[in-house]
Write an enzyme that holds these catalytic residues in place. Structure first.
Site, mmCIF file in Angstrom:
data_model
loop_
_atom_site.group_PDB
_atom_site.id
_atom_site.type_symbol
_atom_site.label_atom_id
_atom_site.label_comp_id
_atom_site.label_asym_id
_atom_site.label_seq_id
_atom_site.Cartn_x
_atom_site.Cartn_y
_atom_site.Cartn_z
ATOM 1 N N HIS A 188 0.843 -1.206 0.000
ATOM 2 C CA HIS A 188 0.000 0.000 0.000
ATOM 3 C C HIS A 188 0.876 1.254 0.000
ATOM 4 C CE1 HIS A 188 -3.708 2.305 1.251
ATOM 5 N NE2 HIS A 188 -2.736 3.155 1.576
ATOM 6 N N GLU A 189 1.900 1.263 0.883
ATOM 7 C CA GLU A 189 2.787 2.421 0.964
ATOM 8 C C GLU A 189 3.497 2.668 -0.361
ATOM 9 O OE1 GLU A 189 2.948 4.369 3.461
ATOM 10 O OE2 GLU A 189 1.912 3.200 4.973
ATOM 11 N N HIS A 195 1.484 4.494 -2.934
ATOM 12 C CA HIS A 195 1.553 5.945 -2.800
ATOM 13 C C HIS A 195 2.912 6.473 -3.254
ATOM 14 C CE1 HIS A 195 -2.305 6.646 -1.040
ATOM 15 N NE2 HIS A 195 -2.084 5.844 -0.022
ATOM 16 N N HIS A 214 -6.007 7.062 -3.139
ATOM 17 C CA HIS A 214 -6.899 6.069 -2.544
ATOM 18 C C HIS A 214 -7.966 5.621 -3.535
ATOM 19 C CE1 HIS A 214 -5.887 7.307 1.819
ATOM 20 N NE2 HIS A 214 -5.089 6.374 1.370
#
Length: 497
Positions: A221-222, A225, A231
């Protein structure tokens, strides 16, 4: 570079100065404060820029309007009333990027403009082994490299595009972690300087399973970004705001995330199935260790049986082209990723002329290693593991005083370009670029390496850390934080469990 990602479990904070919100009678004052802080953090008028940390600006929208936006985003019944269902959604573990933004976070804007992205892990979690962390971080990056034409390479010194660390509390930016159960991690968006840098809260319990916090899912997930992803409203997506565990066995990037990252970078072109598969490059055979000649009795005992002794003391240690060499009584153990097991060999059968190794270090960029015995030292061609012409030389040619008759340990530090040479309770710093000792030395070991002790028997660098052995005890030392990360025993490197 602006901070663009934080996973958070519970938020308390800013109270908006506005009309009294509509609140269900079952909501407590503490939960009302939580909701106020949540909406100001994630649904206020939040802006970002490439030159400053993300600021929080209290919006003019009413509480009910912000609440409706939040309920709509999460697929809840849009009532504008703070009720139990809405509060449960607010309390769920989540990412800290706001769900609305004046600048449209990431919307096709920040992206890497090159195909090879380097990353470096400067500090590891004690919850997992270094190997487990390395493999898991590589797997998280591979989720993206499988579907986009970017490649990711781990490096072990210097500055990488994406710098990664595990640390609790304050860790050098404006977003200190808040202990177990709070913020899990955060990352910066793509760009120069700190762009893409990713930090994990070391107060969390990092695991590779469902218990604790799953490192693969959070890291992936990190890194989404860090690659420029915003999102997603799709609850099945990796980039959905709240942390949710899924079985990671055979895990692949969900369709929503794949489409998002491919919109930024394009698709990785698959190899046509009809084309003949290229033959794999044969793996080079590991260099055989030389046979030991038949000789008379050795004045020092053969340490072969000490390999798995908890009392094992090293004379010296160093890396040579990725392999680790541990020296004892004129022999060495060799640990390599290119073969299974540990090789055990006599020093002089490998390097004639060298009987015992008191200290050793490698300078990787010069493809050279150096070994000390008494008042002399030898240069080794690392790629061939042969002695260089012109050696041995006197240790005094390095700038050591004539009173020094033996070096206890030596280690080259890639980040500084200096070799640290240890003698008794002191050490010297040798500048390899200038080929001379630094001024102001010797210094006492305990002053500059707190927790290591007053004497070092062997030292080597591995994965960005320095390892200092004193007797059978070994300290894993971070130069960045100037402290001992953990204490080990020497024999643990030799496949002994």
């Amino acid at each position: 570079m602006s901070l663009t990602e934080v996973w958070i479990v519970l938020l308390v904070g800013l109270t908006l100065c506005q009309a009294a919100p509509t609140i269900a009678p079952t909501v407590s004052p503490e939960e009302e404060d939580l909701a106020q802080g949540y909406l100001s953090q994630f649904y206020g008028d939040v802006g970002t820029s490439n030159s400053s940390v993300r600021g929080i600006v209290i919006a003019n929208n009413s509480f009910s309007e912000d609440l409706e936006a939040m309920q709509s985003f999460f697929g809840l019944e849009v009532t504008g009333v703070l009720n139990r269902e809405t509060l449960e959604a607010m309390k769920a573990p989540r990412c800290g990027v706001s769900d609305i933004s004046r600048y449209g976070h990431f919307g096709g804007k920040p992206r890497w403009e090159k195909r090879l992205i380097t990353y470096r892990i400067t500090r590891y979690s004690p919850d997992l082994t270094q190997r487990q962390v390395d493999i898991t971080i590589a797997q998280a990056f591979q989720l993206y490299s499988d579907v986009i034409p970017l490649d990711f390479k781990q490096i072990y010194s210097g500055n990488a595009d994406i710098m990664i660390l595990f640390k609790g509390g304050y860790h050098g930016d404006f977003y200190p972690f808040d202990g177990a159960g709070g913020v899990l991690a955060h990352a910066n968006s793509p760009g120069q300087g700190q762009g893409g840098d990713t930090h994990f809260d070391d107060d969390e319990t990092w695991t590779l399973a469902q218990r604790g916090v799953n490192l693969l899912l959070v890291a992936a997930h990190e890194f989404g970004h860090a690659l420029g992803l915003d999102h997603s409203r799709d609850r099945r997506a990796l980039m959905y705001p709240t942390y949710q565990y899924v079985n990671t066995h055979g895990y692949r990037l969900p369709d929503d995330d794949r489409r998002g990252v491919q919109a930024l970078y394009g698709s990785r072109t698959p190899v046509p199935t009809t084309a003949p598969k290229p033959k794999p490059t044969p793996r080079p055979e590991p260099e055989p260790e030389p046979e030991e000649p038949t000789e008379g009795p050795d004045p020092r005992p053969n340490p072969r049986d000490e390999q798995c002794s908890r009392a094992l003391v090293f004379d010296a240690a160093t890396s040579i082209r990725g392999d680790l060499f541990f020296f004892k009584n004129g022999y060495y153990w060799r640990k390599s990723s290119s073969f299974n097991g540990i090789r055990f060999t006599k020093v002089r059968t490998k390097w004639p002329g060298i009987n015992y190794v008191d200290a050793a270090f490698e300078v990787p960029q010069n493809d050279a290693a150096y070994m000390f015995e008494g008042r002399q030292y030898w240069g080794i061609k690392a790629y061939a593991k042969t002695i260089m012409p012109g050696y041995p030389k006197s240790i005094n040619t390095l700038g050591l005083p004539s009173s020094v008759t033996k070096v206890d340990a030596a280690v080259y530090v890639p980040t500084t370009g200096k070799t640290l040479i240890f003698v008794n309770k002191q050490y010297w710093s040798y500048d390899n670029s200038r080929n001379q000792m630094d001024g102001g030395y010797p210094r006492y070991i305990y002053q500059d390496f707190p927790g290591v002790g007053s004497k070092v028997d062997a030292a080597f660098e591995n994965y960005g850390y320095l390892y200092f052995s004193s007797g059978p005890r070994q300290s894993e030392f971070s130069l960045l934080y100037k402290r001992v990360i953990r204490v080990l025993l020497n024999y643990g490197w030799l496949n002994c469990y």
